[in-house]
Design a protein around this motif. Sequence first.
Motif, short mmCIF file in Angstrom:
data_model
loop_
_atom_site.label_atom_id
_atom_site.label_comp_id
_atom_site.label_asym_id
_atom_site.label_seq_id
_atom_site.Cartn_x
_atom_site.Cartn_y
_atom_site.Cartn_z
N THR A 11 -20.71 37.95 16.95
CA THR A 11 -20.15 38.35 18.44
C THR A 11 -19.79 37.86 19.62
OG1 THR A 11 -22.45 38.19 19.87
CG2 THR A 11 -21.75 40.34 18.04
N SER A 12 -19.77 35.93 19.74
CA SER A 12 -19.18 35.14 21.06
C SER A 12 -17.78 34.88 20.24
CB SER A 12 -20.25 33.80 20.69
OG SER A 12 -19.74 33.56 18.83
N THR A 13 -16.95 34.55 21.09
CA THR A 13 -15.71 34.65 21.74
C THR A 13 -15.18 33.02 22.03
OG1 THR A 13 -15.33 36.93 22.01
CG2 THR A 13 -13.95 35.46 22.47
N ALA A 14 -14.71 32.72 21.82
CA ALA A 14 -14.29 30.75 21.93
C ALA A 14 -12.63 30.51 22.36
CB ALA A 14 -13.56 30.45 20.76
N THR A 15 -12.39 30.03 23.67
CA THR A 15 -11.27 29.75 24.45
C THR A 15 -10.25 30.28 23.87
OG1 THR A 15 -11.14 27.63 24.21
CG2 THR A 15 -12.63 28.27 26.04
N ASN A 16 -9.97 30.68 22.47
CA ASN A 16 -8.55 30.68 22.21
C ASN A 16 -8.40 32.55 21.58
OD1 ASN A 16 -11.02 31.69 19.89
ND2 ASN A 16 -9.72 29.58 18.27
N GLY A 17 -9.88 33.06 21.69
CA GLY A 17 -9.74 34.48 22.24
C GLY A 17 -9.81 35.55 20.99
N HIS A 18 -10.74 34.15 19.37
CA HIS A 18 -10.96 35.27 18.63
C HIS A 18 -12.38 34.93 17.79
CE1 HIS A 18 -7.44 35.14 16.33
NE2 HIS A 18 -7.51 34.06 17.23
N HIS A 19 -13.44 35.78 17.47
CA HIS A 19 -14.41 35.62 17.33
C HIS A 19 -14.99 34.81 16.36
CE1 HIS A 19 -15.71 39.10 20.09
NE2 HIS A 19 -14.53 39.69 19.23
N CYS A 47 -20.78 28.01 13.56
CA CYS A 47 -19.98 28.79 13.93
C CYS A 47 -18.73 28.91 13.62
CB CYS A 47 -20.54 29.75 14.56
SG CYS A 47 -19.83 31.11 15.56
N CYS A 48 -17.30 28.80 13.36
CA CYS A 48 -15.90 28.36 13.62
C CYS A 48 -14.87 29.41 14.02
CB CYS A 48 -15.48 28.89 12.08
SG CYS A 48 -13.59 28.01 11.96
N TYR A 49 -14.44 29.63 15.01
CA TYR A 49 -13.18 30.77 15.61
C TYR A 49 -11.98 30.03 15.36
CZ TYR A 49 -17.38 30.27 18.49
OH TYR A 49 -19.11 30.98 18.94
N SER A 50 -11.95 29.49 14.11
CA SER A 50 -10.66 29.13 13.67
C SER A 50 -10.11 29.87 12.57
CB SER A 50 -9.83 27.26 14.09
OG SER A 50 -10.76 27.00 12.27
N CYS A 51 -11.16 30.20 11.82
CA CYS A 51 -10.73 31.40 10.55
C CYS A 51 -9.94 31.89 9.84
CB CYS A 51 -12.37 32.22 10.38
SG CYS A 51 -13.54 30.90 10.20
N HIS A 52 -8.90 32.83 11.46
CA HIS A 52 -7.71 33.46 11.31
C HIS A 52 -7.08 32.01 10.57
CE1 HIS A 52 -7.51 31.14 15.62
NE2 HIS A 52 -6.29 31.12 15.50
N LEU A 53 -6.91 31.37 10.97
CA LEU A 53 -5.78 29.84 10.02
C LEU A 53 -6.28 29.83 8.42
CD1 LEU A 53 -5.78 27.22 13.27
CD2 LEU A 53 -4.51 29.26 12.75
N GLY A 54 -7.06 30.28 8.26
CA GLY A 54 -7.20 30.95 6.80
C GLY A 54 -8.46 29.34 6.57
N GLY A 55 -8.65 29.92 5.08
CA GLY A 55 -9.69 29.13 4.33
C GLY A 55 -10.84 28.94 4.52
N CYS A 56 -11.64 29.57 5.23
CA CYS A 56 -13.23 29.27 5.79
C CYS A 56 -13.79 30.09 4.76
CB CYS A 56 -13.62 30.52 6.79
SG CYS A 56 -12.77 29.67 8.62
#
Length: 237
Positions: A11-19, A47-56
């Motif tokens: 439910t948290s969001t980073a400065t890059n706009g991703h959960h 808690c990772c905020y860059s999973c939209h880039l793949g690999g998580c």
Amino acid sequence: MSSGDDPECVTSTATNGHHGHCVTVESCPYAYYVSGKCPSYGFHVKCCYSCHLGGCQTESSSQIYFHSQTFESLGIRGFVGDVLRWAVEEGQKAGIEVWAWFEYGLMASWSSSPTVPAFSTAAHNRGWMRGEANGYWWMDAGNTEVLDFLAGMMQDALDNYPGLAGVQLDDHFAQPSQLGTDLVLTMTNAARRILGQVSGRVSFSPIVPTSLSVNGYNVDWVSWVKEDIGFHEYVPQ
């Protein structure tokens, strides 16, 4: 991608706009993560905020692909998706028997530490560990809590998935000789206890040659065949 769902993270969001997603540190792209938001997992999951880039991904030995009340009783998150239900349903359509493979057997994890990942931490904290061999941490075949846990998960699969043909243990249902060379009877008693608790068909896929199975892993499966201790079939590998 398989990611965790601890509420404080997702439910948290980073400065890059991703959960956020609870994943292993190593799999988080550019190490864009924060600590303390994934309490259901071990310390190696953040808690990772860059999973939209793949690999998580979360650690494979803390993941399960079917619903198991026994696993959930540990209080850790591991359910990834109901792959077993899909497999059973598709198998029935095609006239194919589907068996649930409990590959890890008595292994808790592959790691340099007995407390990585989350399942291994839970096993360690309960006093279930016997020791490390060949890079893996192994649970104690002489501990009835360990055996009842494994049998419980196997029975959950049979109870929760009508149409499942059976369940299978393989060569990881063992105790490597590095942990002791006097465990053959322990493994035989372990097999008998599990078979006594699981009501469906149980397959066993042991190591060959048999000398390696006995001397290297304390599993005298040939004697199990002769004594007919209860396995539905043996599929040597």
